[in-house]
Design a protein around this motif. Structure first.
Motif, mmCIF file in Angstrom:
data_model
loop_
_atom_site.group_PDB
_atom_site.id
_atom_site.type_symbol
_atom_site.label_atom_id
_atom_site.label_comp_id
_atom_site.label_asym_id
_atom_site.label_seq_id
_atom_site.Cartn_x
_atom_site.Cartn_y
_atom_site.Cartn_z
ATOM 1 N N ARG A 1 -49.761 8.736 46.312
ATOM 2 C CA ARG A 1 -51.104 9.257 46.347
ATOM 3 C C ARG A 1 -51.533 9.335 44.830
ATOM 4 N NH1 ARG A 1 -53.681 10.223 50.925
ATOM 5 N NH2 ARG A 1 -52.276 9.817 52.484
ATOM 6 N N ILE A 2 -52.403 9.074 44.295
ATOM 7 C CA ILE A 2 -53.013 9.660 43.151
ATOM 8 C C ILE A 2 -54.416 10.179 43.406
ATOM 9 C CG2 ILE A 2 -54.126 8.827 40.967
ATOM 10 C CD1 ILE A 2 -52.145 6.466 40.730
ATOM 11 N N ASN A 3 -54.259 11.380 42.967
ATOM 12 C CA ASN A 3 -55.799 12.152 43.345
ATOM 13 C C ASN A 3 -56.152 11.933 44.908
ATOM 14 O OD1 ASN A 3 -57.603 14.079 42.456
ATOM 15 N ND2 ASN A 3 -58.944 12.080 41.530
ATOM 16 N N ASN A 4 -55.077 12.164 45.811
ATOM 17 C CA ASN A 4 -55.326 12.043 47.296
ATOM 18 C C ASN A 4 -55.789 10.702 47.531
ATOM 19 O OD1 ASN A 4 -54.931 13.677 49.379
ATOM 20 N ND2 ASN A 4 -57.191 14.334 49.476
ATOM 21 N N ARG B 1 -43.548 5.786 36.294
ATOM 22 C CA ARG B 1 -43.952 6.173 37.847
ATOM 23 C C ARG B 1 -44.102 7.569 37.953
ATOM 24 N NH1 ARG B 1 -40.164 2.438 37.998
ATOM 25 N NH2 ARG B 1 -38.373 3.985 37.710
ATOM 26 N N LEU B 2 -44.762 7.820 39.242
ATOM 27 C CA LEU B 2 -44.884 9.329 39.479
ATOM 28 C C LEU B 2 -44.116 9.528 40.834
ATOM 29 C CD1 LEU B 2 -48.855 9.452 39.270
ATOM 30 C CD2 LEU B 2 -47.012 10.206 37.443
ATOM 31 N N GLU B 3 -43.381 10.603 40.876
ATOM 32 C CA GLU B 3 -42.316 10.779 41.910
ATOM 33 C C GLU B 3 -42.465 12.371 42.418
ATOM 34 O OE1 GLU B 3 -40.569 8.651 43.458
ATOM 35 O OE2 GLU B 3 -40.442 6.649 42.116
ATOM 36 N N GLU B 4 -42.106 12.518 43.539
ATOM 37 C CA GLU B 4 -41.683 13.609 44.098
ATOM 38 C C GLU B 4 -40.491 13.859 44.609
ATOM 39 O OE1 GLU B 4 -44.699 14.689 47.042
ATOM 40 O OE2 GLU B 4 -45.902 15.692 45.390
ATOM 41 N N ILE B 5 -39.737 14.485 43.909
ATOM 42 C CA ILE B 5 -38.266 14.692 44.424
ATOM 43 C C ILE B 5 -38.129 16.019 45.146
ATOM 44 C CG2 ILE B 5 -37.185 13.224 42.558
ATOM 45 C CD1 ILE B 5 -36.590 16.020 41.276
ATOM 46 N N ASP B 6 -37.178 16.013 46.205
ATOM 47 C CA ASP B 6 -36.767 17.290 46.986
ATOM 48 C C ASP B 6 -35.872 18.177 46.029
ATOM 49 O OD1 ASP B 6 -35.846 19.180 48.750
ATOM 50 O OD2 ASP B 6 -35.705 17.540 50.336
ATOM 51 N N ARG B 7 -36.433 19.157 45.907
ATOM 52 C CA ARG B 7 -35.617 20.217 45.133
ATOM 53 C C ARG B 7 -34.062 20.168 45.375
ATOM 54 N NH1 ARG B 7 -40.232 23.742 44.757
ATOM 55 N NH2 ARG B 7 -41.338 23.344 42.737
ATOM 56 N N LYS B 8 -33.787 19.930 46.774
ATOM 57 C CA LYS B 8 -32.589 20.424 47.089
ATOM 58 C C LYS B 8 -31.555 19.183 46.457
ATOM 59 C CE LYS B 8 -33.675 20.771 51.448
ATOM 60 N NZ LYS B 8 -33.671 20.906 52.812
ATOM 61 N N THR B 9 -32.297 18.206 46.224
ATOM 62 C CA THR B 9 -31.455 16.998 45.539
ATOM 63 C C THR B 9 -31.082 16.965 44.134
ATOM 64 O OG1 THR B 9 -33.328 15.532 45.103
ATOM 65 C CG2 THR B 9 -32.476 15.342 47.176
ATOM 66 N N VAL B 10 -31.547 18.232 43.603
ATOM 67 C CA VAL B 10 -31.232 18.242 42.202
ATOM 68 C C VAL B 10 -29.828 18.990 41.865
ATOM 69 C CG1 VAL B 10 -32.048 19.485 39.856
ATOM 70 C CG2 VAL B 10 -33.762 18.824 41.582
ATOM 71 N N ILE C 1 -49.670 17.063 39.503
ATOM 72 C CA ILE C 1 -50.317 16.138 38.850
ATOM 73 C C ILE C 1 -51.615 15.968 39.155
ATOM 74 C CG2 ILE C 1 -50.621 13.534 38.996
ATOM 75 C CD1 ILE C 1 -47.337 13.572 39.356
ATOM 76 N N ILE C 2 -52.505 16.172 38.117
ATOM 77 C CA ILE C 2 -54.103 16.587 38.515
ATOM 78 C C ILE C 2 -54.493 15.277 38.462
ATOM 79 C CG2 ILE C 2 -56.034 17.640 37.459
ATOM 80 C CD1 ILE C 2 -54.066 19.625 35.594
ATOM 81 N N ASP C 3 -54.826 14.217 37.624
ATOM 82 C CA ASP C 3 -55.608 13.282 37.650
ATOM 83 C C ASP C 3 -55.361 12.242 36.617
ATOM 84 O OD1 ASP C 3 -57.671 11.543 38.443
ATOM 85 O OD2 ASP C 3 -59.436 13.226 38.093
ATOM 86 N N ILE C 4 -55.962 11.036 36.837
ATOM 87 C CA ILE C 4 -55.841 10.184 35.849
ATOM 88 C C ILE C 4 -57.356 9.873 35.156
ATOM 89 C CG2 ILE C 4 -55.369 7.644 35.200
ATOM 90 C CD1 ILE C 4 -53.379 7.771 37.567
ATOM 91 N N VAL C 5 -57.623 9.943 33.926
ATOM 92 C CA VAL C 5 -58.900 9.848 33.566
ATOM 93 C C VAL C 5 -58.760 8.654 32.329
ATOM 94 C CG1 VAL C 5 -59.541 12.300 34.131
ATOM 95 C CG2 VAL C 5 -58.381 11.682 31.705
#
Lengths: 878, 123
Positions: free
Chosen positions: A484-487, A631-640, A692-696
């Motif tokens: 998702r970028i900006n929903n 890339r933009l990623e979301e990682i699970d904090r537990k995997t750190v 992550i807010i937006d791409i402008v």
């Protein structure tokens, strides 16, 4: 209408169409006696028939024309373009008269004395040439209600071979041919049609349509029966149903065939159009037609006839150059327009190509700006392919002068709309100076289409197969997943961002499921736009019978029709065009994704940039050029995990270091953590951010006052003070810890190589300097060529110079020339130029002044590779 | 019932001629060129042939010559159709074996009078 009159109109229009074609052939081949006698006979027949019906005006005109043709045939008159123009003019007048006759069932009042006098003068061989020079221009083909040439539906009839199977037709055709040759060789002319004619009957089109509808109903019922049969093994109905299945298929095919007509019917007018145009425009044009026998549904044929004519006219008018220009461009004097039709996977492809001058990108740009379709900045970010698409926009014409030929108020937009209306697509390829090629892909028939059946929220939908490019199964665990970028959901597909449309949301069937779930994405292409439709399930492709949407639902543009599936359920057919327009934001997303692609491909840096805005370490928004982010990623904090007290995460089978902007920030708690992934060759680094807010798109003017390491400074981005982060700083953090040894290995044995970096942009200096440092170079920077040359005077020594080309004051070319000057300290130093746009001419010029190599500005990998290569080759040669 | 073969490449003219011959009590066959007509004659010789001059594949005069060479090809009464442009062809047609000529456009009265002159129908 009187039976006889109707018969007359049909017959005469067919003859006229044939005359049109044959006259054009005659002009190229004036001494062909067979053509001459055929044309003569046709006109003669028209005249003869007029007598029976009491149509004196037509009769007189045809008679005068016949006289001239008779003289041609007997060799008393030479066949000149002028004479042919005159005959064509009379044919046109006959057409007009026929049109009136058809509309009013009476002959138009008035007479054609002037034309007849001209014809008679011609026949007697003393025609004043000046008088008819204007002849072709007076031919108002489009203004006059042109009588349809060989087109049956205007009077409701279509010729149908009595035997419907193609086999019988082909079998019957050659036989008479063979016998004919025994009779006499001179009778080879135009015989096929009449030989078949005896086996043809005329059936009204309505009747055929009706037959088609009934056959379609039968197909649907058959499908239902087959569905039932599948669930019942060993049914007594199995065999008869199997038989019914076959017969129905054959019947459907047979009925379809009756509606088929060779595409040549739609082309028959074109030789004449091209001939008139070439005279009018003073061009030499050769029209080639390949695949005229390719058959398609007459309904489709009708609909594409006008667009095709328009495109050919366009090619002749805008595409093909005048002979002088062609000679100058080293081409043959005569331009070629090629029409090519062929079948391809249930569709018919029609190619209209010319070897003319192609589309002038610069003119399209100017025009696009003038008409407010795009801004200069927009255009700068577009690929040529995207710019060309402007010709399909309403009110767009690149012709500098509106000739009588173009400028008829019909533009390519109408062509495109008409073709898309019947579920077709137009594609355009053009090379300036070489020519253009339009590819039209249309379904064979509108009645039955191949469609993909999908499910969303328990409902099934059909998507026309022609628009479907591919299917992607996305799930959290596979290579492809919905991001998702900006929903807005997007899919990263082969390094392109594909905007996605949730069918569920668009049709308001409910809320989106969690994106972590698996989803199927139907990748759709509509025109030049690509997007994906998210659905829950994909079944299979089915041949469906399209039924029009009932009037009450017709205003919903998302649907193009409905159909009944094999199990008897009614499903809606999605109109991908409608979906694309309905979801307005798709365009924004699509174009920005495309822009970004264009940017990455070409490395353009003119002013505006795509910036990724995010929040980290405080409330002030942070920005980083999007082109640097892999890339933009979301990682699970537990995997750190922690290694050497530094956070790392397993990412794509490797350990990826995580770097935080806020040194004190702790990766604590549950949930997901957004990160920006920066990749360099094999190595990746994750930058931890809060949000992550937006791409402008914005211009960044970095105020370089920032003192904190890791920041380039602040800039105003979309009206807010924003910290621009120094990617290089964080790369260095990660690299020194994790890859320091490797780096040493690469250059360890040598003393550090000294690089002089010259660039007027602080942003680039600050980006590249740390990068080069990390890679093992000693970097000195200069912000203009003059300062750099001062360093030379001071006696500084460098192993390689990396310089921008576009700089204020002394540019890169002049700088290189100055460096290369005889006896200079740096005359032997390799010189690598950075450029955002390198045309072949620039490259040539660069080589002349002594550039060692060229690197696109954004391509850091290439820069590093080039540096290494350049230095090692210097070492070898030294 | 007497039979008639109408040979003309124009459907309109065949239709007109057919109407006329129908009212005169003929059973009609049609052919759109000389070749088709020739084949029809070989199957069954008609009593009367109404023959156009200008036709594709095989024109009227060629058909006529071929017909007259066939066994039994002398029997049919051949009425040649012509227009004022073809006036010089009448002689050629008559020497090639046509019994009579008729000018286009013709109507029922003209056809009837020609046929009665030829004795095919009673006046």
């Amino acid at each position: 209408m009187d039976d006889l009159l109707r018969e007359f109109l049909t017959e005469t229009s067919e003859s006229i169409a044939q005359i049109d074609v044959e006259l054009v052939k005659l002009e190229q081949n004036p001494n062909n006696p067979e053509l001459l006698s055929s044309i003569f006979r046709l006109v003669h027949t028209i005249k003869g028939t007029c007598g029976f019906l009491g149509l004196p005006r037509l009769e007189h005109l045809a008679h005068a024309g016949e006289n001239v043709l008779g003289k041609f045939r007997d060799g008393e008159l030479p066949v000149t373009p002028l004479a042919v123009s005159l005959i064509l003019k009379s044919i046109d007048t006959i057409k007009t008269l026929l049109a009136v006759l058809e509309a009013t069932q009476a002959e138009a009042p008035g007479n054609d004395e002037e034309l007849i006098a001209e014809l008679n003068a011609m026949a007697e061989g003393h025609l004043d040439h000046v008088a008819t020079v204007s002849a072709p221009k007076e031919v108002h083909m489009d203004d006059a209600p042109v009588f349809p040439a060989n087109v049956p539906d205007e009077h409701g009839f279509v010729p149908v071979p009595a035997s419907e199977t193609g086999k019988a037709q082909t079998a019957s055709a050659p036989a008479p041919d063979a016998k004919k040759q025994e009779v006499k060789p001179m009778e080879e002319l135009g015989t096929k049609e009449s030989a078949v004619a005896s086996q043809s009957i005329r059936v009204s089109v309505d009747q055929l349509e009706n037959l088609m509808v009934i056959a379609s109903e039968l197909v649907l019922t058959r499908n239902q029966l087959m569905q039932i049969l599948r669930s019942q093994k060993d049914s007594a109905f199995a065999t008869p149903l199997q038989r019914l299945n076959h017969v129905t298929s054959e019947l459907q095919e047979g009925v379809m065939k009756t509606r088929m007509q060779p595409i040549g019917n739609a082309w028959s007018k074109l030789p004449r159009v091209v001939r008139d145009l070439s005279l009018e425009l003073g061009k030499k044009i050769n029209l080639q037609m390949v695949g005229a026998e390719t058959e398609l549904d007459r309904q489709v044929l009708e609909l594409i006839k006008d667009p095709l004519t328009h495109m050919v006219r366009n090619s002749a008018d805008h595409g093909i150059e005048v002979p002088a220009d062609r000679m100058q461009a080293g081409k043959q004097e005569t331009g070629t327009i090629l029409l090519n039709a062929y079948h391809e996977g249930g569709h018919i492809v029609i190619e209209v190509s010319d070897d003319g001058k192609g589309l002038a990108i610069s003119r399209i740009k100017t025009k696009a700006v003038q008409s407010g379709l795009a801004t200069e900045a927009d255009l700068a970010n577009m690929t040529d392919q995207q710019i060309m698409q402007f010709i399909f926009k309403p009110g767009f014409s690149t012709a500098t002068k509106v000739t009588a030929v173009s400028g008829r108020g019909v533009g390519m937009d109408v062509v495109k709309t008409n073709i898309e209306k019947i579920g077709g697509t137009v594609d355009l390829q053009s090379t300036e100076g070489k020519g253009s090629r339009f590819l039209i892909k249309i379904p064979l028939t509108l009645a039955i289409v191949s469609a993909l059946i999908v499910e969303c929220a328990g409902e099934r939908f059909a998507i026309p197969q022609i628009c479907v490019v591919e299917l992607v199964h996305a799930s959290a665990h596979s290579e492809y997943h919905v991001e998702r970028i900006n929903n807005t959901p997007v899919l990263r597909l082969r390094n392109r961002l594909l905007p996605l449309v949730s069918l569920r949301r668009t049709l308001k069937l409910g809320e989106d499921k969690d994106s972590a779930d698996t989803a199927f994405i139907v990748v759709i292409q509509v025109g030049s736009a690509n997007f994906g439709i998210i659905v829950d399930r994909v079944f299979d492709t089915e041949e469906i019978v399209v039924k029009p949407v009932s009037p009450i639902l017709r205003h919903i543009e998302l649907f193009s029709g409905n159909t009944i599936l094999g199990d008897g359920s009614v499903v809606m057919i999605l109109d991908p065009n409608g979906v694309a327009t309905r979801v307005g934001e798709i365009h924004a997303a699509e174009s920005s994704a495309a822009k970004q692609n264009a940017r990455q491909a070409q490395g353009r840096t003119d002013g505006k940039q795509s910036l990724l805005l995010f929040r980290a370490c405080g409330a002030a928004p942070k920005a980083v050029p999007l082109s640097l982010v892999a890339r933009l990623e979301e990682i699970d904090r537990k995997t750190v995990e922690y290694s050497d007290n530094k956070p790392v995460v397993q990412y794509r089978g490797k350990l990826m270091p995580l770097v935080s902007i806020d040194v004190d920030a702790k990766m604590a708690g549950e949930g997901t953590q957004p990160i920006l992934v920066f990749s360099d060759q094999e190595r990746s680094m994750g930058l931890i951010v809060d949000e992550i807010i937006d791409i402008v798109e914005d211009r960044i003017n970095v105020d370089l006052s920032a003192q904190r390491p890791g920041f380039l400074g602040s800039a105003i981005v979309v009206g807010k003070a924003t910290d621009v982060i120094d990617t290089g700083h964080y790369l260095a953090q990660a690299y020194q810890d994790w890859f320091g040894k490797e780096q040493e290995g690469a250059f360890g044995e040598d003393s550090l190589h000294r690089v002089l970096l010259v660039d007027d942009s602080p942003f680039f200096r600050n980006l590249l300097a740390p990068l080069l440092t990390v890679a093992g170079y000693t970097v000195t920077t200069a912000d203009n060529a003059a300062d750099a040359l001062k360093l030379q005077e001071e006696g500084s020594v460098f192993d390689v110079i990396v310089s921008d080309i576009e700089m204020p004051g002394m540019n890169g070319f002049d700088f290189a020339a100055a460096v290369r000057r005889e006896g200079g300290l740096w005359s032997g130093v390799p010189f690598i130029a950075l450029s955002s746009h390198a045309t072949p001419r620039d490259i040539e010029r660069g080589r002349m002044v002594g550039f060692t190599d060229y690197v696109a500005k954004f391509n850091r990998e290439a820069l590093l590779a080039t540096l290494q290569q350049t230095l090692s080759s210097v070492k070898v040669s030294a | 019932m007497k039979s008639c073969l109408i040979v003309d490449d124009s459907r309109v003219i065949r239709k007109v001629a057919r109407q006329i011959f129908d009212t005169l009590g003929f059973s009609c066959e049609e052919a759109e060129d000389g070749k088709v007509a020739h084949a029809a004659c070989l199957k069954k010789m008609p009593d009367v042939i109404l023959l156009d001059w200008n036709m594709p594949v095989m024109n009227g005069i060629e058909f006529l010559r071929a017909l007259r060479r066939e066994p039994g090809g002398q029997t049919p009464v051949v009425v040649f159709c012509t227009t004022e442009n073809d006036l010089n062809h009448i002689q050629e047609a008559l020497t090639s074996g046509a019994n009579e000529y008729i000018m286009k456009p013709f109507d029922a009265d003209i056809v009837r009078s020609k046929l009665s002159q030829l004795g095919v129908i009673e006046a």
